[in-house]
Structure formats: C-alpha cells, structure tokens
Design an enzyme around this catalytic site. Structure first.
Site, PDB file in Angstrom:
ATOM      1  N   HIS A  12     -16.337 -18.394 -33.717  1.00 32.27           N
ATOM      2  CA  HIS A  12     -17.260 -19.211 -34.481  1.00 32.27           C
ATOM      3  C   HIS A  12     -18.236 -19.907 -33.527  1.00 32.27           C
ATOM      4  O   HIS A  12     -17.970 -20.024 -32.322  1.00 32.27           O
ATOM      5  CB  HIS A  12     -16.483 -20.243 -35.296  1.00 32.27           C
ATOM      6  N   GLU A  72     -18.993 -22.956 -32.933  1.00 25.38           N
ATOM      7  CA  GLU A  72     -18.495 -24.099 -32.159  1.00 25.38           C
ATOM      8  C   GLU A  72     -17.690 -23.643 -30.937  1.00 25.38           C
ATOM      9  O   GLU A  72     -17.831 -24.195 -29.846  1.00 25.38           O
ATOM     10  CB  GLU A  72     -17.596 -24.990 -33.032  1.00 25.38           C
ATOM     11  N   CYS A 103     -14.751 -25.329 -39.656  1.00 22.38           N
ATOM     12  CA  CYS A 103     -13.538 -24.874 -40.337  1.00 22.38           C
ATOM     13  C   CYS A 103     -12.330 -25.598 -39.732  1.00 22.38           C
ATOM     14  O   CYS A 103     -12.461 -26.301 -38.733  1.00 22.38           O
ATOM     15  CB  CYS A 103     -13.381 -23.359 -40.203  1.00 22.38           C
ATOM     16  N   CYS A 127     -11.974 -24.897 -35.974  1.00 23.12           N
ATOM     17  CA  CYS A 127     -12.984 -25.519 -35.102  1.00 23.12           C
ATOM     18  C   CYS A 127     -12.871 -27.040 -35.112  1.00 23.12           C
ATOM     19  O   CYS A 127     -12.998 -27.684 -34.070  1.00 23.12           O
ATOM     20  CB  CYS A 127     -14.385 -25.090 -35.519  1.00 23.12           C
TER      21      CYS A 127
END
Lengths: 412, 178
Positions: free
Chosen positions: B51, B53, B87, B90
């Site tokens: 992701h 991040e 999420c 993260c």
C-alpha cells in the site's frame, strides 16, 4: 469463517509416508482453534418472554396456529412455539405486564379458550445455537431448532486433524523455530514464518523477523513478500537465510540470496531443502504429475480448492502444478501460514489482504491480534476470513518469545 | 500548505490509476520537506501489502540512510498525508512507529483502521493522531472512477444497473483496494 466445507484436509493427494521418512514423533502440544467469542462462550444469550399454560390440550394446535397468525415473533424463529403444556405468547418488555400481553393478543383476535390466561415471565435462548454444546444448553430452557455445522463441530472437538496432519504441522513449526532462532541471533524479534501450499504439501517460502534492520520487517511481512518473489514480484531484497521456492516446469528451484557456502548453518539448510525437493519429485513422479492437460485453478477460495483436491486425488493423485505461477496463483490464496508467535495487528491484516487459508501459530504474544488483544479473523465486515489455530510446539515457541520480551524490557 | 500536500497525494493516486493500481496516494513530510511519496504497487509487486503508506515508509528508511538520520526520530516527527483512510494494516504500522500526525481524505469502509472497521489506536500505547476529511470528495471520486473503469487485474462481478455507484466500490472484489 468456519462455514460449510466440502471434504477436506486430511485427505491430501500426496501420501504421508514419504513426508515422514525420519519417523518424526508427535510431541506434546495441543492445538486450539481461535474462534468467535460467541461460539466459544460457556453461556448462551437469554431473553425474557411471556409463556402461558395450555389448560386444555385439545386447543393446543389451534392456539399455535392462531398465535403464529395474529402475533408471529420473527426474532424467535429458532424456538418452537410450544413446550409441553406451555406456549410462548410474546417477548416480555421490561415495562410489560401479563395483563397487557393477554389483552393485546385478544385485541388481535386470539381466542383464548384453553389458555390459562396467567402468563409468567421465562428466560429462553435469544439466538439460534451455533454449536451442539450451546444447543444442549438451549433445550434445557425451551425446545429449539438446531442446524449443525459439521465442520465447526469437527474443529471444536479436535477431530479436524489426524496424527499425520499434526506431524506435518509440527514439521512446519520446527522450520519456523529454526528461522526464529536465526532471527533472534541476527537482531530480529525471534520470529520465524513459513508459507505452504497445503494442496501439494509444498513449502513456498520461509522467512524470519528482521526488525533490527527495519522495523516493518516482521516475519509475516517478510514471508508474504517472499511469496511475491516466487510469483515474479516482491518489494524487498531477499534477506539472509530467507527462502522462497520458484516453480519452473516440473522442477523446483530454490532462490536464496546472500547464500554463502562458508556458513555451516546455511549448508545444512540447503541439504535439508534438497531432501525436501527430492521428496517432492518422488511423490509427484509416482503419482504421475503431468496427467491430464488442465491447469487446476487454486484461485477462488477454500471451497473451490477443496473440490479440486478431492477431484484430482480421485483421478490422478496430485494437482498439476502450473509452471507459470504468475498467472495461476493469486497472491497467497489457498496457502497456509505457520508462524512461531501470534501475529500483531499489522501482520494479521496483511494476511487478510493476502487471502491466506489458515494461520497456525505457536504461542500468544502481548501484541497479538489473533486471540490476545483482538481476533481479527472474526471481524465480520472484512472481505476475507482465514481460520486460526494456536498451540503448535507452544512451549518451545514461548521460550523464544519470553526471551525476546525480557530483552525488550531490559532495553526500555 | 495542508492542501498542497494532499494535492500531491492526489496526483500520486491519479498516477496509480494510470498504472492499473487502486488510486491511493501518500506523501510524508518532515521539517516542511517531502521525504517520501508513494502509491499502491500491489499489482506490480504481486504483494497485497504494498500500500502507499508502506511504500512511503520504505522510502523514508532509504532517505534516512542517505541523509544519515535516525529512522525512529524522523518518523516520530513526520506528518503523513494520504488520500484514503489507512487500512487496519497501515494504520497499525503508523501507530507502531509513532508518526507525528496522519491526515487522510475519504473513508475506507472495507478496511479502514481509524474509525471505519477497527479503531486500531486503542491497540497501541502511543497512537498517532489521525484526522480525516481533507479533499475527501476528490479522493472518493478517484476510487469510484477506478472501479467504474477498467482494472485489468480485478475480477468483474455482475452489478445490477440500479446499484448506486457508491456501492460499486464496496462490491468490487479486488485485493488491491485499500
């Protein structure tokens, strides 16, 4: 999670005999499933209803019919309306009284002939029972419908895995422990993880925690990335003593960066690996690996896969392994993960994203998200749910974990 | 200034669409300087955890190495701008590293680790402050357009014609969603 499953696990296409050539003995550990609290609970939820005595049994069937017509109770569909000589009239609100209850039913047209008209409050099971144990508690209070989830009962009673499965689990956890010890020695948190394709009993990757070098390199994050490497992707460089296995035609190729022959530990590990490979070849050769022309898809979740396993084992004994994993394998779908200690929230969610089938861990951890602080696998709103089992070689795992936690405390 | 960082994150999210990735963009700011900027690379890496991040955190580690800085110190003083609510994975990563602040755009109904699905802050002794709602509409629009359009890697379930577009993002089945 733990929904209905087709025939599963112990019936694996690869015979067990070849896997346990060293005559491994099952050590003393106890596997426990990590399930939703309401499945594991010793209590069942109750709620208050008004019940009334049927004074004349001749009226029983008419009363049930009329009650269901004038005052159906949708939230209590798991309960029979009548028990022995009593019927459920209505849910009992806190401020309700027996008189109001009777009056309401009369107003709606109930003929109260044959009814005692002196309702009493009674506690009955509020929800349909999910397990046989809860069912047995429930029927002590009121007759109840029960649809047994056979798979769940197998999980709860410990019948899901046989001894051969447990030996297999123990073998994988031993590899995790080996990786965990290495992690510990090289500045990690002493955690090892392994990803296996259970349909073929094929190890895909072994990784260890490396947070000494980078705080996000938890064993799970490392091993997930190693699986990506095996599919031609990956984001991180493969670290010292971390492995992934790449399918290349029918031959297995081990990929291992920074592998030096001068390191005795590495050499033994490579020998271990080649033994594993030869087992793979033997078993697949004898069963006729490349039978049929189809590529069995192992994408699409547990059900499809379980069906594929049983079908292929009927016809030829082993699933055809697609030589180009890039197209056949979708991240970790259908794979099982072994890890020496309970994953943290980040790692537990990473496993959701990766769509693994099952997670097996050795011992609990204070940061754990699969049983200790939360049970991420039971969050209903997530789009994927894996099964979780804990306790493989728990004492050995705990030993490493305790050492790590103590060291952490000294540092702080 | 806030808007500027978020604009940069939105640009990265737009770039993600072009690369066939779920449109989430992220920038890390340390001492008024952007030290990392990233987007989802899930399809590219075949790794569902890549992701925006986490990609930025990797870049931060690189940046620290190049600039002779201590990772933990930099991260603790660093601010995060991300187009979508992080999420659970993260958010947990950001909390565990004690980043100074997180500002996000739209909510993440499927995986959100701030308020939407699980409040991860309660699981960490020193959680990072998180605020949502900056340029939320633009971030959400990118997601909607993405799922409406062609994501070559995502399966395409049948969607009823009368289904609201907002439900599309929920129904679409793709691990690449963040």
């Amino acid at each position: 999670m733990y929904g209905k499953r087709r025939k599963t696990d112990s019936s694996s296409p690869v015979s067990d005999g070849t896997q346990h050539e060293e005559h491994e003995v099952l050590e003393n550990w106890h596997l426990r499933p990590v399930l939703d609290d309401d499945v594991m609970s010793d209590y069942i939820q109750l709620l208050d209803v008004y019940v009334d005595r049927v004074t004349d049994p001749k009226h029983t069937s008419r009363l049930i019919r009329e009650l269901n017509a004038v005052w159906p109770i949708p939230s209590l569909q798991h309960l029979k309306r009548v028990s022995k000589s009593e019927v459920i009239l209505d849910l009992a609100a806190e401020e309700g009284t027996p008189e109001i209850c009777i009056q309401k039913l009369k107003d709606r047209g109930l003929d109260t002939a044959g009814l005692g008209c002196a309702p009493r409050r009674l506690q009955v099971p509020a929800m349909p029972p999910k397990t046989r144990r809860h069912y047995q508690e429930a029927i002590k209070l009121w007759p109840c419908n029960f649809h047994e989830n056979k798979y769940l009962e197998k999980v709860l009673s410990g019948r899901l895995f046989n001894n051969a499965d447990k030996l297999e689990q123990q073998k994988y956890m031993k590899k995790c422990l080996e990786a965990a010890r290495h992690s510990f020695e090289s500045g990690g948190a002493g955690v090892g993880a392994l990803v296996v394709d259970p349909a073929q009993k094929r190890i895909i990757a072994i990784g260890c925690d490396d947070r000494g070098k980078y705080p996000l390199k938890h064993a799970i994050m490392v091993v997930i990335d190693l699986v990506s490497h095996s599919q031609g992707g990956g984001a991180w460089n493969v670290g010292d003593k971390q492995y992934f296995y790449e399918g290349e035609g029918s031959r297995e190729r081990k990929a291992h960066v920074q592998d030096t022959v001068s390191d005795p530990v590495t050499v033994t590990r490579i020998e271990g690996v080649s033994r594993f490979e030869s087992v793979q070849k033997q078993s697949s050769g004898s069963a006729g690996l490349e039978c049929g022309s189809g590529k069995h898809s192992i994408i699409g979740g547990f059900d499809t896969q379980a069906k594929d396993v049983s079908e292929s084992s009927d016809s030829c004994g082993v699933i055809y392994s697609d030589p180009v994993p890039r197209t056949s394998q979708y991240i970790c779908t259908g794979y099982d993960v072994y890890v020496s200690r309970e994953p943290c929230t980040m790692c537990a969610m990473a496993l959701v994203h990766s769509r693994v089938r099952r997670v097996f861990y050795g011992c609990a951890s204070p940061q754990g998200a699969l049983g200790t602080n939360i049970k991420l696998n039971t969050l209903k709103c997530l789009n994927h749910h894996y099964e979780v089992f804990a306790g493989i070689l728990e004492e050995e795992c705990k030993c490493i974990e305790t050492t790590w936690q103590n060291n952490l405390a000294i540092q702080v | 200034m806030e808007k500027e960082w978020m604009n940069e994150a939105l640009d990265l999210a737009t770039e993600a669409v072009e690369a066939g990735e779920v449109p989430v963009g992220c920038v890390f700011v340390y001492n008024g300087e952007v030290i990392a900027k990233g987007r989802n690379t899930v399809n590219e890496t075949r790794n569902a955890t890549r992701h925006a991040e986490l990609n930025c955190l990797d870049q931060t580690a690189e940046w620290c190495k190049e600039n002779g800085q201590n990772f933990a110190t930099v991260v603790a003083a660093m601010k995060v701008w991300v187009t979508v609510e992080p999420c659970i994975m993260c958010a947990s990563a950001l909390h565990s590293l004690n980043v100074a602040a997180v500002t996000y755009g739209c909510k993440n109904d499927r995986f959100g680790g701030h308020t939407s699905v699980l409040n991860t802050a309660v699981l960490y002794p020193e959680p990072s402050p998180m605020v949502g709602g900056l340029e939320s509409d633009r971030a959400m629009q990118l997601l909607k357009d993405f799922y409406k359009g062609t994501n070559s890697n995502a399966p395409h379930p049948k969607v009823k014609k009368d289904t609201a577009i907002t439900r599309l993002t929920i129904k679409q089945d793709s691990v690449t969603q963040e």
